[in-house]
Design a protein around this motif. Sequence first.
Motif, short mmCIF file in Angstrom:
data_model
loop_
_atom_site.label_atom_id
_atom_site.label_comp_id
_atom_site.label_asym_id
_atom_site.label_seq_id
_atom_site.Cartn_x
_atom_site.Cartn_y
_atom_site.Cartn_z
N LEU A 38 0.83 -1.20 0.00
CA LEU A 38 0.00 0.00 0.00
C LEU A 38 0.87 1.26 0.00
N LEU A 39 1.91 1.27 0.82
CA LEU A 39 2.80 2.43 0.87
C LEU A 39 3.59 2.59 -0.42
N LEU A 40 3.96 1.48 -1.05
CA LEU A 40 4.65 1.56 -2.33
C LEU A 40 3.76 2.18 -3.40
N LEU A 41 2.50 1.75 -3.45
CA LEU A 41 1.56 2.34 -4.41
C LEU A 41 1.42 3.84 -4.17
N SER A 42 1.40 4.22 -2.92
CA SER A 42 1.33 5.63 -2.57
C SER A 42 2.58 6.36 -3.07
N ALA A 43 3.74 5.80 -2.81
CA ALA A 43 5.00 6.43 -3.22
C ALA A 43 5.15 6.50 -4.74
N LEU A 44 4.53 5.57 -5.44
CA LEU A 44 4.61 5.56 -6.90
C LEU A 44 3.66 6.57 -7.55
N GLY A 45 2.91 7.29 -6.73
CA GLY A 45 2.04 8.33 -7.27
C GLY A 45 0.57 8.17 -6.94
#
Length: 92
Positions: A38-45
């Motif tokens: 979830l945090l990776l998806l957030s960081a990817l935009g």
Amino acid sequence: MKFLIIYLILINLIAVIVTVHDKAAAVKGNRRVKERTLLLLSALGGSPAMLLTMLLIRHKTRKAKFMVGIPLIMILQAVIVFLVLRYGFGIL
């Protein structure tokens, strides 16, 4: 620029789908999406749509990792966009 807009639309849509899926899995007691995903998806935009979705469906709103982390990611992303637009860095 067109590619960037399409990318941001897609990553935000994916963030919404994954967040809603995780909430449904939590309610049903099924296998959950990893927090780092979830945090990776957030960081990817996907941070704007993910934060809005989390607030709307009341998912992970008690976890500081998300309620502080995602807005911080959004601030960092805004600073990066500002710097790229201001100074170029040969990206655009």
